[in-house]
Design a protein around this motif. Structure first.
Motif, PDB file in Angstrom:
ATOM      1  N   GLU A   1       0.846  -1.191   0.000  1.00  0.00           N
ATOM      2  CA  GLU A   1       0.000   0.000   0.000  1.00  0.00           C
ATOM      3  C   GLU A   1       0.881   1.241   0.000  1.00  0.00           C
ATOM      4  O   GLU A   1       1.219   1.788   1.033  1.00  0.00           O
ATOM      5  CB  GLU A   1      -0.932  -0.017   1.204  1.00  0.00           C
ATOM      6  CG  GLU A   1      -1.911  -1.168   1.157  1.00  0.00           C
ATOM      7  CD  GLU A   1      -2.871  -1.175   2.321  1.00  0.00           C
ATOM      8  OE1 GLU A   1      -2.782  -0.303   3.213  1.00  0.00           O
ATOM      9  OE2 GLU A   1      -3.715  -2.068   2.348  1.00  0.00           O
ATOM     10  N   THR A   2       1.237   1.676  -1.184  1.00  0.00           N
ATOM     11  CA  THR A   2       2.105   2.838  -1.349  1.00  0.00           C
ATOM     12  C   THR A   2       1.251   4.092  -1.428  1.00  0.00           C
ATOM     13  O   THR A   2       0.262   4.126  -2.167  1.00  0.00           O
ATOM     14  CB  THR A   2       2.945   2.690  -2.635  1.00  0.00           C
ATOM     15  OG1 THR A   2       3.716   1.499  -2.517  1.00  0.00           O
ATOM     16  CG2 THR A   2       3.858   3.865  -2.848  1.00  0.00           C
ATOM     17  N   SER A   3       1.645   5.128  -0.712  1.00  0.00           N
ATOM     18  CA  SER A   3       0.871   6.369  -0.744  1.00  0.00           C
ATOM     19  C   SER A   3       1.066   7.078  -2.077  1.00  0.00           C
ATOM     20  O   SER A   3       2.077   6.909  -2.767  1.00  0.00           O
ATOM     21  CB  SER A   3       1.282   7.298   0.399  1.00  0.00           C
ATOM     22  OG  SER A   3       2.561   7.832   0.148  1.00  0.00           O
ATOM     23  N   GLU A   4       0.104   7.882  -2.431  1.00  0.00           N
ATOM     24  CA  GLU A   4       0.185   8.640  -3.683  1.00  0.00           C
ATOM     25  C   GLU A   4       1.389   9.580  -3.672  1.00  0.00           C
ATOM     26  O   GLU A   4       2.060   9.760  -4.690  1.00  0.00           O
ATOM     27  CB  GLU A   4      -1.103   9.427  -3.899  1.00  0.00           C
ATOM     28  CG  GLU A   4      -1.191  10.082  -5.249  1.00  0.00           C
ATOM     29  CD  GLU A   4      -2.543  10.720  -5.507  1.00  0.00           C
ATOM     30  OE1 GLU A   4      -2.694  11.306  -6.582  1.00  0.00           O
ATOM     31  OE2 GLU A   4      -3.425  10.647  -4.637  1.00  0.00           O
TER      32      GLU A   4
ATOM     33  N   VAL B   1      -3.169   9.255   0.287  1.00  0.00           N
ATOM     34  CA  VAL B   1      -2.849   9.849   1.590  1.00  0.00           C
ATOM     35  C   VAL B   1      -2.001  11.075   1.352  1.00  0.00           C
ATOM     36  O   VAL B   1      -1.146  11.115   0.526  1.00  0.00           O
ATOM     37  CB  VAL B   1      -2.093   8.857   2.509  1.00  0.00           C
ATOM     38  CG1 VAL B   1      -1.623   9.542   3.766  1.00  0.00           C
ATOM     39  CG2 VAL B   1      -2.970   7.687   2.854  1.00  0.00           C
TER      40      VAL B   1
ATOM     41  N   VAL C   1      -2.514   4.133  -2.274  1.00  0.00           N
ATOM     42  CA  VAL C   1      -3.466   4.599  -1.257  1.00  0.00           C
ATOM     43  C   VAL C   1      -3.396   6.112  -1.222  1.00  0.00           C
ATOM     44  O   VAL C   1      -2.327   6.693  -1.057  1.00  0.00           O
ATOM     45  CB  VAL C   1      -3.105   4.014   0.125  1.00  0.00           C
ATOM     46  CG1 VAL C   1      -4.094   4.505   1.172  1.00  0.00           C
ATOM     47  CG2 VAL C   1      -3.069   2.506   0.073  1.00  0.00           C
TER      48      VAL C   1
END
Length: 83
Positions: free
Chosen positions: A60-63, A83, A81
């Motif tokens: 789940e890598t953040s934008e 965030v 994800v």
């Protein structure tokens, strides 16, 4: 004659276990195979071995992180994800 039942255990050799932090995972497995993965409690997510990064990557890598990656690395990220 007695009957003997044989049980076969099915397990996933790609699963490397449960770790409190990604640091613990990286210490235990500094390198891995393409299909290897583990669960990290601190991030509450699965981490997988990426050949694009040559490192363990949070699934789940953040934008915010995603936009900093090169095209090859972006192709290796399964989830983004917001965030």
């Amino acid at each position: 004659m007695s009957k003997i039942k044989l049980f076969t255990l099915s397990f996933d050799i790609s699963y490397k276990g449960l770790y409190e932090t990604s640091t613990e995972l990286k210490i235990k497995y500094p390198s891995a195979q393409l299909s290897d993965y583990a669960y990290v409690s601190q991030s509450k997510s699965y981490w997988y071995w990426s050949t694009a990064f040559n490192d363990w990557v949070n699934q789940e890598t953040s934008e915010a992180i995603y936009i900093t990656l090169n095209p090859q690395q972006k192709a290796a990220v399964p989830y983004i994800v917001g965030v």
